[in-house]
Design an enzyme around this catalytic site. Structure first.
Site, PDB file in Angstrom:
ATOM      1  N   TYR A   1       2.386  -9.239   3.972  1.00  0.00           N
ATOM      2  CA  TYR A   1       2.100  -9.591   5.365  1.00  0.00           C
ATOM      3  C   TYR A   1       3.331  -9.635   6.261  1.00  0.00           C
ATOM      4  O   TYR A   1       3.460 -10.485   7.139  1.00  0.00           O
ATOM      5  CB  TYR A   1       1.293 -10.898   5.422  1.00  0.00           C
ATOM      6  CG  TYR A   1      -0.113 -10.627   4.942  1.00  0.00           C
ATOM      7  CD1 TYR A   1      -1.033 -10.011   5.784  1.00  0.00           C
ATOM      8  CD2 TYR A   1      -0.496 -10.889   3.640  1.00  0.00           C
ATOM      9  CE1 TYR A   1      -2.306  -9.688   5.340  1.00  0.00           C
ATOM     10  CE2 TYR A   1      -1.775 -10.567   3.184  1.00  0.00           C
ATOM     11  CZ  TYR A   1      -2.670  -9.968   4.045  1.00  0.00           C
ATOM     12  OH  TYR A   1      -3.924  -9.637   3.617  1.00  0.00           O
TER      13      TYR A   1
ATOM     14  N   ASP B   1      -3.182  -2.999   6.315  1.00  0.00           N
ATOM     15  CA  ASP B   1      -3.150  -4.044   5.301  1.00  0.00           C
ATOM     16  C   ASP B   1      -1.931  -3.862   4.398  1.00  0.00           C
ATOM     17  O   ASP B   1      -1.623  -2.738   3.970  1.00  0.00           O
ATOM     18  CB  ASP B   1      -4.450  -3.945   4.482  1.00  0.00           C
ATOM     19  CG  ASP B   1      -4.759  -5.203   3.707  1.00  0.00           C
ATOM     20  OD1 ASP B   1      -4.163  -6.249   3.996  1.00  0.00           O
ATOM     21  OD2 ASP B   1      -5.614  -5.125   2.801  1.00  0.00           O
ATOM     22  N   HIS B   2      -1.281  -4.958   4.119  1.00  0.00           N
ATOM     23  CA  HIS B   2      -0.133  -4.997   3.194  1.00  0.00           C
ATOM     24  C   HIS B   2       0.970  -4.009   3.570  1.00  0.00           C
ATOM     25  O   HIS B   2       1.575  -4.163   4.614  1.00  0.00           O
ATOM     26  CB  HIS B   2      -0.591  -4.813   1.745  1.00  0.00           C
ATOM     27  CG  HIS B   2      -1.440  -5.948   1.264  1.00  0.00           C
ATOM     28  ND1 HIS B   2      -1.765  -6.155  -0.038  1.00  0.00           N
ATOM     29  CD2 HIS B   2      -2.038  -6.960   1.949  1.00  0.00           C
ATOM     30  CE1 HIS B   2      -2.521  -7.235  -0.158  1.00  0.00           C
ATOM     31  NE2 HIS B   2      -2.704  -7.731   1.043  1.00  0.00           N
TER      32      HIS B   2
ATOM     33  N   HIS C   1      -9.846  -2.566   6.048  1.00  0.00           N
ATOM     34  CA  HIS C   1      -8.478  -2.908   5.650  1.00  0.00           C
ATOM     35  C   HIS C   1      -7.899  -1.644   5.046  1.00  0.00           C
ATOM     36  O   HIS C   1      -8.309  -1.249   3.957  1.00  0.00           O
ATOM     37  CB  HIS C   1      -8.493  -3.957   4.535  1.00  0.00           C
ATOM     38  CG  HIS C   1      -8.871  -5.338   4.977  1.00  0.00           C
ATOM     39  ND1 HIS C   1      -8.928  -6.395   4.107  1.00  0.00           N
ATOM     40  CD2 HIS C   1      -9.177  -5.832   6.203  1.00  0.00           C
ATOM     41  CE1 HIS C   1      -9.267  -7.500   4.776  1.00  0.00           C
ATOM     42  NE2 HIS C   1      -9.438  -7.179   6.047  1.00  0.00           N
TER      43      HIS C   1
ATOM     44  N   CYS D   1     -12.025  -2.361   2.064  1.00  0.00           N
ATOM     45  CA  CYS D   1     -10.607  -2.556   1.736  1.00  0.00           C
ATOM     46  C   CYS D   1     -10.179  -1.492   0.741  1.00  0.00           C
ATOM     47  O   CYS D   1     -10.579  -1.518  -0.425  1.00  0.00           O
ATOM     48  CB  CYS D   1     -10.371  -3.949   1.168  1.00  0.00           C
ATOM     49  SG  CYS D   1      -8.656  -4.179   0.648  1.00  0.00           S
TER      50      CYS D   1
ATOM     51  N   HIS E   1     -15.672  -8.897   1.585  1.00  0.00           N
ATOM     52  CA  HIS E   1     -14.464  -8.230   1.077  1.00  0.00           C
ATOM     53  C   HIS E   1     -14.719  -7.837  -0.370  1.00  0.00           C
ATOM     54  O   HIS E   1     -15.268  -8.628  -1.134  1.00  0.00           O
ATOM     55  CB  HIS E   1     -13.285  -9.208   1.166  1.00  0.00           C
ATOM     56  CG  HIS E   1     -11.949  -8.586   0.932  1.00  0.00           C
ATOM     57  ND1 HIS E   1     -11.496  -8.228  -0.314  1.00  0.00           N
ATOM     58  CD2 HIS E   1     -10.970  -8.231   1.802  1.00  0.00           C
ATOM     59  CE1 HIS E   1     -10.283  -7.692  -0.202  1.00  0.00           C
ATOM     60  NE2 HIS E   1      -9.941  -7.678   1.072  1.00  0.00           N
TER      61      HIS E   1
END
Ligand code: DNO
Length: 347
Positions: free
Chosen positions: A320, A306-307, A261, A234, A196
């Protein structure tokens, strides 16, 4: 592409049955959360997670994360013991059908934002970063949003002291040492490693960070060309660095992207940004161009929305929630379908 969803195990307020109801969802991304970093996870716990997923009609092919013990990042004399445990975790994961392991190599802290509840005009909230707020933090007595319970003040001070004098080069050598040591276990287990990026992708609190831009990835793949050495692309982390050209990087590394991500950021000035819903029009990350670059260059990995924001009154863990990630999943699936069909028609 396989659409997945992060699930924090049995403590997650989002039931697997809801995740399964998101169209196109193939599986979850999860981990064993109650074992201290550096220890071997109990295989029974992994099997339990896998059984819960199977019962809900979901796969468990991605683990995020198996955390890397600080002694490995520090290159301490005890690192080999922790590397052995890490290898055992990889082998055990492989045995229960895991194909991809996400991890990071950020010293001491993982992701960092200054506000977990940035309020949007429409009442939704998201994570945000402000340089002014960052500068106001008491660096001698760090209490960070999201990190308050990770370390006691004494533990944090002791750990930070161990990193004194740590350089980018040394940290990189320690990463390479770790990767070279675990590659045979990855081969045996059929597991790909997906590092990551640093979030944000620059040094913080005087600690070096080494995974945040093209030059970093070039150096990483040159040092460890093994195909099991891959990345988590990401967009929220890399996108926080305005120096990064994300579509270009997505195209260049597509075959090494084992996990994507996809996350949106909106800059409010040169340095400050908030996270937002996934659509390209909602921020500075060109999600469409990134998906196109990935697909056109052979991306065949896992993807997770993601998010995003907390919306519709949901009281979820920041970044999340169910709702905005589900909307993100639907949006991303649509983009992939369009781009893939377009590409097939051109062939
Ligand atoms: C934040 C996450 C990170 C990520 C780790 C991977 O929301 O993307 O915490 O899981 O850095 O090791």
């Amino acid at each position: 592409m396989k659409l997945t969803f992060r699930w924090y195990g049995e403590g997650d307020c989002i039931p697997l049955s809801y995740i399964k109801q998101i169209q196109g969802m193939t599986g979850v991304v999860t981990a064993v959360y109650d074992t201290p970093v550096g220890e071997v996870w109990d295989v029974k716990k992994l099997l339990r997670l896998k059984e819960l997923c199977s019962a809900a009609g979901l796969e468990m092919e991605v683990i995020e994360s198996i955390p890397v013990h600080e002694d490995i990042k520090l290159g301490a004399p005890t690192r080999d013991k922790y590397i052995e445990a890490y290898k055992q975790n990889i082998l055990n994961c492989g045995k229960v059908g895991v194909k991809c392991v996400c991890y990071n190599f950020m010293p001491v802290f993982d992701w960092f934002r200054t506000n977990l509840y940035y309020k949007h005009a429409d009442g939704s909230t998201s994570l945000s970063y402000s340089e002014e707020d960052f500068n106001k933090l008491d660096k001698k007595n760090l209490r960070l949003p999201g990190w308050d319970e990770s370390y006691s003040k004494e533990e944090l001070d002791a750990l930070l002291q161990k990193y004194e004098g740590m350089t980018h080069e040394k940290l990189f050598e320690n990463l390479v040492y770790f990767l070279k040591a675990i590659m045979p276990a990855c081969e045996e287990a059929g597991v790909n490693m997906a590092i990551h990026p640093d979030d944000p992708p620059w040094d913080i609190f005087g600690l070096p960070r080494i995974v945040g831009c093209e030059a970093d990835y070039d150096r990483l793949f040159a040092a460890v060309p093994d195909k099991h050495n891959g990345i988590t692309f990401c967009t929220g982390s890399l996108g926080a660095g305005r120096f990064n050209d994300l579509p270009k990087m997505a195209a260049k590394y597509a075959s090494r992207v084992y996990f994507a991500h996809l996350r949106q950021l909106k800059f409010v000035n040169e340095t400050d940004f908030y996270e937002n819903g996934h659509q390209t029009a909602e921020g500075n990350v060109d999600i469409y161009a990134i998906v196109k670059a990935l697909v056109e260059n052979g991306f065949d990995g896992y993807l997770r929305p993601d998010h995003g924001r907390n919306i519709w009154g949901e009281d979820a863990k920041p970044g999340y929630g169910l709702f905005d990630r589900a909307l993100g999943g639907a949006y991303l699936t649509g983009l992939f379908e369009a781009v893939e069909k377009d590409l097939a028609a051109k062939k």
